[in-house]
Design a protein around this motif. Sequence first.
Motif, PDB file in Angstrom:
ATOM      1  N   ASN A 277       0.827  -1.203   0.000  1.00 52.05           N
ATOM      2  CA  ASN A 277       0.000   0.000   0.000  1.00 52.05           C
ATOM      3  C   ASN A 277       0.866   1.260   0.000  1.00 52.05           C
ATOM      4  N   GLY A 278       0.477   2.210  -0.819  1.00 49.12           N
ATOM      5  CA  GLY A 278       1.157   3.493  -0.856  1.00 49.12           C
ATOM      6  C   GLY A 278       2.187   3.635  -1.950  1.00 49.12           C
ATOM      7  N   VAL A 279       2.627   2.541  -2.548  1.00 48.02           N
ATOM      8  CA  VAL A 279       3.602   2.616  -3.625  1.00 48.02           C
ATOM      9  C   VAL A 279       2.935   3.262  -4.853  1.00 48.02           C
ATOM     10  N   VAL A 280       3.649   4.168  -5.517  1.00 48.93           N
ATOM     11  CA  VAL A 280       3.123   4.911  -6.670  1.00 48.93           C
ATOM     12  C   VAL A 280       3.861   4.476  -7.926  1.00 48.93           C
ATOM     13  N   THR A 281       3.120   4.286  -9.021  1.00 51.37           N
ATOM     14  CA  THR A 281       3.692   3.965 -10.319  1.00 51.37           C
ATOM     15  C   THR A 281       3.172   4.953 -11.361  1.00 51.37           C
ATOM     16  N   ALA A 282       3.839   5.005 -12.506  1.00 48.83           N
ATOM     17  CA  ALA A 282       3.402   5.846 -13.628  1.00 48.83           C
ATOM     18  C   ALA A 282       3.056   4.935 -14.797  1.00 48.83           C
ATOM     19  N   ASP A 283       1.873   5.147 -15.395  1.00 51.96           N
ATOM     20  CA  ASP A 283       1.363   4.221 -16.410  1.00 51.96           C
ATOM     21  C   ASP A 283       0.762   5.003 -17.571  1.00 51.96           C
ATOM     22  N   GLN A 284       1.281   4.793 -18.788  1.00 53.59           N
ATOM     23  CA  GLN A 284       0.705   5.451 -19.965  1.00 53.59           C
ATOM     24  C   GLN A 284      -0.431   4.647 -20.582  1.00 53.59           C
ATOM     25  N   ASP A 285      -0.607   3.404 -20.151  1.00 47.72           N
ATOM     26  CA  ASP A 285      -1.660   2.569 -20.716  1.00 47.72           C
ATOM     27  C   ASP A 285      -3.007   2.798 -20.028  1.00 47.72           C
ATOM     28  N   GLN A 355      -7.175  11.733 -26.791  1.00 46.67           N
ATOM     29  CA  GLN A 355      -5.864  12.346 -26.953  1.00 46.67           C
ATOM     30  C   GLN A 355      -5.628  12.713 -28.415  1.00 46.67           C
ATOM     31  N   ALA A 356      -4.869  13.786 -28.621  1.00 38.47           N
ATOM     32  CA  ALA A 356      -4.430  14.183 -29.963  1.00 38.47           C
ATOM     33  C   ALA A 356      -2.911  14.088 -29.992  1.00 38.47           C
ATOM     34  N   LEU A 357      -2.392  13.254 -30.868  1.00 42.51           N
ATOM     35  CA  LEU A 357      -0.965  12.945 -30.872  1.00 42.51           C
ATOM     36  C   LEU A 357      -0.244  13.631 -32.034  1.00 42.51           C
ATOM     37  N   SER A 358       0.907  14.200 -31.727  1.00 44.23           N
ATOM     38  CA  SER A 358       1.861  14.641 -32.735  1.00 44.23           C
ATOM     39  C   SER A 358       3.149  13.860 -32.515  1.00 44.23           C
ATOM     40  N   ILE A 359       3.888  13.624 -33.577  1.00 45.34           N
ATOM     41  CA  ILE A 359       5.044  12.729 -33.511  1.00 45.34           C
ATOM     42  C   ILE A 359       6.331  13.538 -33.326  1.00 45.34           C
ATOM     43  N   ASN A 360       7.207  13.018 -32.488  1.00 41.04           N
ATOM     44  CA  ASN A 360       8.518  13.612 -32.258  1.00 41.04           C
ATOM     45  C   ASN A 360       9.525  12.968 -33.217  1.00 41.04           C
ATOM     46  N   PRO A 361      10.065  13.706 -34.183  1.00 40.35           N
ATOM     47  CA  PRO A 361      11.016  13.114 -35.127  1.00 40.35           C
ATOM     48  C   PRO A 361      12.270  12.558 -34.457  1.00 40.35           C
ATOM     49  N   ALA A 362      12.594  13.052 -33.251  1.00 40.92           N
ATOM     50  CA  ALA A 362      13.802  12.593 -32.570  1.00 40.92           C
ATOM     51  C   ALA A 362      13.627  11.240 -31.895  1.00 40.92           C
ATOM     52  N   THR A 363      12.372  10.781 -31.751  1.00 50.50           N
ATOM     53  CA  THR A 363      12.131   9.504 -31.077  1.00 50.50           C
ATOM     54  C   THR A 363      11.340   8.512 -31.923  1.00 50.50           C
ATOM     55  N   HIS A 364      10.655   8.986 -32.999  1.00 47.69           N
ATOM     56  CA  HIS A 364       9.751   8.155 -33.808  1.00 47.69           C
ATOM     57  C   HIS A 364       8.582   7.645 -32.977  1.00 47.69           C
ATOM     58  N   ARG A 365       8.193   8.424 -31.989  1.00 46.37           N
ATOM     59  CA  ARG A 365       7.074   8.122 -31.102  1.00 46.37           C
ATOM     60  C   ARG A 365       6.265   9.404 -30.894  1.00 46.37           C
ATOM     61  N   PRO A 366       5.072   9.302 -30.288  1.00 50.81           N
ATOM     62  CA  PRO A 366       4.357  10.535 -29.964  1.00 50.81           C
ATOM     63  C   PRO A 366       5.211  11.468 -29.107  1.00 50.81           C
ATOM     64  N   ALA A 367       5.023  12.764 -29.313  1.00 56.59           N
ATOM     65  CA  ALA A 367       5.763  13.729 -28.499  1.00 56.59           C
ATOM     66  C   ALA A 367       5.275  13.703 -27.066  1.00 56.59           C
ATOM     67  N   GLU A 368       3.961  13.515 -26.883  1.00 57.71           N
ATOM     68  CA  GLU A 368       3.361  13.517 -25.542  1.00 57.71           C
ATOM     69  C   GLU A 368       2.304  12.423 -25.457  1.00 57.71           C
ATOM     70  N   ARG A 369       2.103  11.942 -24.248  1.00 52.38           N
ATOM     71  CA  ARG A 369       1.009  11.025 -23.948  1.00 52.38           C
ATOM     72  C   ARG A 369       0.469  11.340 -22.564  1.00 52.38           C
ATOM     73  N   ALA A 370      -0.795  11.056 -22.364  1.00 52.08           N
ATOM     74  CA  ALA A 370      -1.372  11.150 -21.026  1.00 52.08           C
ATOM     75  C   ALA A 370      -0.798  10.026 -20.164  1.00 52.08           C
ATOM     76  N   VAL A 371      -0.360  10.371 -18.958  1.00 52.41           N
ATOM     77  CA  VAL A 371       0.231   9.405 -18.033  1.00 52.41           C
ATOM     78  C   VAL A 371      -0.530   9.471 -16.711  1.00 52.41           C
ATOM     79  N   ALA A 372      -0.963   8.313 -16.227  1.00 58.18           N
ATOM     80  CA  ALA A 372      -1.664   8.237 -14.946  1.00 58.18           C
ATOM     81  C   ALA A 372      -0.692   7.814 -13.857  1.00 58.18           C
ATOM     82  N   PHE A 373      -0.797   8.470 -12.713  1.00 56.00           N
ATOM     83  CA  PHE A 373      -0.015   8.085 -11.540  1.00 56.00           C
ATOM     84  C   PHE A 373      -0.929   7.272 -10.646  1.00 56.00           C
ATOM     85  N   MET A 374      -0.516   6.032 -10.397  1.00 51.19           N
ATOM     86  CA  MET A 374      -1.357   5.035  -9.746  1.00 51.19           C
ATOM     87  C   MET A 374      -0.781   4.688  -8.371  1.00 51.19           C
ATOM     88  N   ILE A 375      -1.640   4.680  -7.361  1.00 46.67           N
ATOM     89  CA  ILE A 375      -1.205   4.314  -6.022  1.00 46.67           C
ATOM     90  C   ILE A 375      -1.824   2.980  -5.643  1.00 46.67           C
TER      91      ILE A 375
END
Length: 396
Positions: A277-285, A355-375
């Motif tokens: 209990n109390g441990v926090v994680t970050a999840d983009q899924d 979500q509206a995604l734009s691509i980062n040419p430096a990573t070949h992935r979305p520039a941003e994503r929504a990330v949930a912090f889960m406890i």
Amino acid sequence: MSLLRIPVLLVLFLLFVPALPAISAPSDLIVGVEDGWIWQVALLPPDDGWESDAGRSALGAVRYAERKVQESPDGVSGRDIRFHQEESLDEASAAARVEDWRKRGISAVLSFAGGREIAFLRPHLGEAGPVFLSAFGETANIYNGEGVPDTMVFALDLFRDFRIAAFTAYAAELFPSGSVLAVLGDKLDPALERYSRNLGDMFFDRGFLVAHFWIPGGGMDSFKMIESEAIASGAKALVSWAGSMVVRDVWRSTRRKSNAFEIWYGGVPQPLLLSFNGVVTADQDYPVRADSALKSLGRDIWRRHNVTVKDPAIAGRAYAACQWLFDAFKRAGSPVPAALAGMLPLAEGLVFGSQALSINPATHRPAERAVAFMIVEGREFHPVKTLLVRGPDYLP
């Protein structure tokens, strides 16, 4: 039966039986490809196969996107995009599959297999392709030795090092500048050592004081000294890049201390953490799985193709990936993989649920994503905050 009734019955049959979509014969496909009005994409299934809920949902979304192109006046640059459902691959078959795709004129491969197959294909794709797009890909490293992403490889997920930026943003939401944050790393694991060092640098750049702690390959039997020093430093939180078993030991050492720090885990949320209990994680899924906007996509797929979408998240991934490919085909005006690969990094405003995604040419992935912090509470992960997180560029 009177012969006069046959036309009447035929008319009734035609009126009340729904029209079925036409299926192109192989010869039509060959002619279409040779004449240049059909461009092709191969599909790889989820790990559980096409007959799973995930497989049916992903394929339903692809067919929905494909049909919208076929029914639009202009298609994609005046062409149809044809998606070919194929079987999964392994390391032994990867080279042969790439050669087969090239012979068939496949422009791109869209995979729902989670990203592990990328390691099998990267040595064979080279500069000739085809383009490879993963609908997942968080764990897949697509950088070369110079920190440049492979020309032909793209992914819908942020790379796993997004948690460095995510925890920095989360700390800024919770704690005032000048607060102490502890970072626990593993000196014997190059990736974990790098993540720990980069997180400390980002914390420092945001005005936090950083206390670094190191363990030798997860081999310490006791964390009492680390726990005591971290508490003495006044740390508000400790971020562990040293594995879930280390989180367990730190949690056991601190759970009864009234002045203890929060524990944030730097890896993928996993069942082992549910006891702490109390441990926090970050999840983009999680924001994808919880996105109510994907329910309307599922309804549209049902109305158009009579397919029940039992996994709206993967359907949303499939539809977003198709839009990404369509955008690149339009920009390139060509099915040549090299031309397509040059346009994929330029996409903007891709619809991914809410979500509206734009691509980062430096990573070949979305520039941003929504990330949930889960406890962790009551043996479940509960979202406490969601932030829009920009994935970092290559971190040396």
